[in-house]
Write a protein that holds these residues in place. Structure first.
Motif, short mmCIF file in Angstrom:
data_model
loop_
_atom_site.label_atom_id
_atom_site.label_comp_id
_atom_site.label_asym_id
_atom_site.label_seq_id
_atom_site.Cartn_x
_atom_site.Cartn_y
_atom_site.Cartn_z
N ILE A 1 17.09 -2.49 -7.40
CA ILE A 1 17.28 -3.55 -6.40
C ILE A 1 16.63 -3.16 -5.07
CG2 ILE A 1 19.03 -4.75 -5.02
CD1 ILE A 1 20.86 -4.54 -7.54
N ASP A 2 16.70 -1.87 -4.73
CA ASP A 2 16.13 -1.40 -3.46
C ASP A 2 14.62 -1.60 -3.38
OD1 ASP A 2 18.58 -0.69 -2.46
OD2 ASP A 2 18.36 1.46 -2.82
N LEU A 3 13.95 -1.71 -4.54
CA LEU A 3 12.51 -1.97 -4.53
C LEU A 3 12.18 -3.25 -3.77
CD1 LEU A 3 11.60 -1.26 -8.28
CD2 LEU A 3 10.86 0.09 -6.32
N PHE A 4 13.05 -4.25 -3.90
CA PHE A 4 12.78 -5.56 -3.31
C PHE A 4 13.12 -5.61 -1.83
CE2 PHE A 4 13.47 -6.02 -7.84
CZ PHE A 4 12.30 -6.67 -8.21
N GLU A 5 13.64 -4.51 -1.31
CA GLU A 5 13.89 -4.39 0.13
C GLU A 5 12.95 -3.36 0.75
OE1 GLU A 5 17.99 -3.71 0.92
OE2 GLU A 5 18.65 -5.51 -0.11
N GLY A 6 11.98 -2.89 -0.04
CA GLY A 6 10.99 -1.95 0.48
C GLY A 6 11.56 -0.60 0.86
N ASN B 1 11.59 2.05 -0.90
CA ASN B 1 10.87 3.17 -1.52
C ASN B 1 9.58 3.50 -0.78
OD1 ASN B 1 9.93 0.54 -2.62
ND2 ASN B 1 8.47 1.80 -3.71
N LYS B 2 9.24 4.76 -0.81
CA LYS B 2 7.90 5.22 -0.43
C LYS B 2 7.29 5.78 -1.70
CE LYS B 2 9.31 6.54 4.25
NZ LYS B 2 9.55 7.70 5.13
N GLY B 3 6.18 5.21 -2.14
CA GLY B 3 5.59 5.63 -3.39
C GLY B 3 6.46 5.23 -4.57
N LYS B 4 6.47 6.06 -5.57
CA LYS B 4 7.17 5.77 -6.82
C LYS B 4 8.68 5.92 -6.67
CE LYS B 4 7.23 5.01 -11.30
NZ LYS B 4 6.79 3.72 -11.87
N MET B 5 9.42 4.92 -7.13
CA MET B 5 10.89 4.99 -7.14
C MET B 5 11.33 5.53 -8.50
SD MET B 5 13.73 4.26 -5.37
CE MET B 5 13.91 2.74 -4.43
N ILE B 6 12.04 6.64 -8.47
CA ILE B 6 12.46 7.32 -9.69
C ILE B 6 13.92 7.72 -9.56
CG2 ILE B 6 12.14 9.39 -11.12
CD1 ILE B 6 9.19 9.35 -10.34
N THR C 1 -2.90 12.79 -3.95
CA THR C 1 -1.53 13.27 -3.90
C THR C 1 -0.61 12.08 -4.13
OG1 THR C 1 0.06 14.57 -2.61
CG2 THR C 1 -1.31 13.00 -1.39
N TYR C 2 0.66 12.30 -4.03
CA TYR C 2 1.58 11.20 -4.28
C TYR C 2 2.89 11.47 -3.54
CZ TYR C 2 3.59 14.46 -7.72
OH TYR C 2 4.14 15.56 -8.32
N THR C 3 3.67 10.43 -3.41
CA THR C 3 5.01 10.58 -2.85
C THR C 3 5.99 9.86 -3.75
OG1 THR C 3 6.31 10.41 -0.81
CG2 THR C 3 4.95 8.53 -1.37
N GLU C 4 7.21 10.34 -3.76
CA GLU C 4 8.24 9.76 -4.61
C GLU C 4 9.51 9.53 -3.81
OE1 GLU C 4 7.20 12.08 -8.80
OE2 GLU C 4 8.51 13.03 -7.31
N THR C 5 10.24 8.51 -4.18
CA THR C 5 11.59 8.30 -3.68
C THR C 5 12.51 8.59 -4.86
OG1 THR C 5 10.88 6.62 -2.10
CG2 THR C 5 13.21 6.67 -2.69
N ILE C 6 13.25 9.69 -4.77
CA ILE C 6 14.11 10.13 -5.86
C ILE C 6 15.56 9.76 -5.56
CG2 ILE C 6 14.95 12.06 -7.22
CD1 ILE C 6 12.05 11.66 -7.73
N VAL C 7 16.15 9.00 -6.45
CA VAL C 7 17.57 8.64 -6.36
C VAL C 7 18.29 9.42 -7.45
CG1 VAL C 7 19.24 6.77 -6.61
CG2 VAL C 7 17.05 6.34 -5.47
N ASN C 8 19.43 10.00 -7.11
CA ASN C 8 20.17 10.82 -8.07
C ASN C 8 21.31 10.04 -8.73
OD1 ASN C 8 19.04 13.65 -7.89
ND2 ASN C 8 19.45 13.26 -5.73
N ALA D 1 0.80 -1.23 0.00
CA ALA D 1 0.00 0.00 0.00
C ALA D 1 0.83 1.27 0.00
CB ALA D 1 -0.95 0.00 1.20
N ALA D 2 2.08 1.19 0.46
CA ALA D 2 2.92 2.39 0.47
C ALA D 2 3.72 2.53 -0.81
CB ALA D 2 3.86 2.34 1.67
N GLY D 3 3.52 1.60 -1.73
CA GLY D 3 4.20 1.67 -3.01
C GLY D 3 3.49 2.59 -3.98
N ALA D 4 4.03 2.67 -5.19
CA ALA D 4 3.52 3.62 -6.17
C ALA D 4 2.05 3.37 -6.51
CB ALA D 4 4.38 3.56 -7.43
N VAL D 5 1.72 2.13 -6.86
CA VAL D 5 0.34 1.81 -7.25
C VAL D 5 -0.58 1.78 -6.04
CG1 VAL D 5 -1.16 0.05 -8.26
CG2 VAL D 5 1.03 0.58 -9.35
N GLY D 6 -0.15 1.09 -5.00
CA GLY D 6 -1.01 0.89 -3.83
C GLY D 6 -1.46 2.19 -3.18
#
Length: 334
Positions: A316-321, A323-328, A299-306, A152-157
């Motif tokens: 890879i970090d997606l599979f360890e949870g 991210n909050k919301g969309k990983m970009i 609204t939405y939240t994003e995890t931004i990696v530079n 539920a805390a992911g992008a779609v959920g």
């Protein structure tokens, strides 16, 4: 020099950085009808893991030693195509490259004036469409019903839960940390949340939080979490299978309870989907999502990696949870 990320090895279990390779080359000169794109944002998504294997699926596998592709926002920096001008931003399925040449097919112009560019990879992109169309077309939500959303805390959920609240449902989210549970309730308006890492009886907790049972389950994870939800579904429940991130990296056949008795006993529907099943409904979904976003109803939240080189790490970090919301990944200009 232009940089490209290749799939060097097919992952065994959880992907490793050694499965990817960064190479450099020179950009060729564009020809008539072509545009030169500079990558601005790259979307990393769990479904890409399936494309890294050679198993049969609904979409072709990535080829070894070839660029990986995903949703990308890019800027037109040179053009010999009358449909695109220098300075335009576009969204599309593009390669993991800092720069690339395109003939423009499959690209959609996006505007910074309407929403932040990264939103076109999330709430106003495939993420939002997946949430909206999966819930509407399979879930058939009715005001007063109860929905459980895993991941539920992911992008779609996170978007599914907000849409469900707009439509008058009671929304229960399942996520992996107390911080994420608080975000679901305080930022996204969920009615309740369950931390699957600390709750030893998810089945029982769902019973308490949904004493009248579960009418809709939006499943992003599969596995034991989904098993617990099945024990609480109502008659004519609808189970929307969007993903199964809990088993994407499994090297053994996952062990799970049999779903058939639950479906038969409750005359329940369980259906998997991919968003492209509903291409004809994209315009109406996008219009509604854009309206809700402009009205402040979602609204939405994003995890931004530079950094371009950090795309594999972000994936890879997606599979360890992590991210909050969309990983970009935001690509820094050289």
């Amino acid at each position: 020099m232009n940089k490209t990320i290749l799939l060097e090895k097919r992952p065994i279990g959880k992907p490793q950085l050694s499965d990817f390779k960064v190479v450099s080359d020179k950009i060729a000169t564009i020809n008539t009808g072509e545009i030169l794109l500079e990558t601005t944002y790259v979307s990393v998504d769990p479904y890409l893991r399936g494309r890294m294997s050679d198993a049969k699926s609904y979409i072709p596998s990535f080829e070894l030693n070839k660029p990986i592709q995903s949703g990308v926002i890019a800027k037109v920096i040179a053009s010999k195509n009358t449909d695109f001008a220098v300075g335009d931003f576009v969204s599309g399925m593009l390669a993991w490259k800092t720069q690339q040449i395109s003939n423009g097919e499959g690209l959609l112009k996006v505007s910074e004036s309407k929403a932040p560019l990264s939103a076109y990879l999330g709430v106003l992109g495939m993420t939002g469409l997946t949430a909206y169309l999966g819930l509407h077309e399979i879930g058939k939500p009715v005001a007063g019903e109860t929905i459980v959303v895993s991941g539920a805390a992911g992008a779609v959920g996170s978007i599914v839960g907000q849409i469900a609240k707009i439509l008058g449902l009671r929304v229960i989210g399942i996520a992996g940390t107390d911080e994420k549970i608080e975000m679901l309730k305080n930022k996204f308006g969920f009615d309740a949340g369950i931390n699957y890492n600390t709750d030893k009886d998810i089945n029982g907790t769902i019973k308490k939080l949904a004493p009248s049972g579960v009418d809709i389950y939006f499943d992003n994870v599969g596995g034991e979490i989904s098993d617990a939800v099945l024990f609480n579904i109502n008659r004519f429940a609808r189970i929307i299978v969007c993903g199964a991130i809990s088993v994407y990296n499994s090297t053994e056949t996952p062990k799970s309870i049999s779903v058939q008795p639950f479906l038969v006993k409750n005359s329940a529907l369980m259906q998997g989907f991919i968003v492209s099943n509903y291409t004809d409904k994209f315009p109406e979904a996008m219009e509604q999502l854009s309206t809700w976003l402009s009205e402040g109803k979602i609204t939405y939240t994003e995890t931004i990696v530079n950094g371009f080189e950090n795309i594999p790490t972000a994936f890879i970090d997606l599979f360890e949870g992590k991210n909050k919301g969309k990983m970009i990944v935001k690509i820094n200009k050289n």
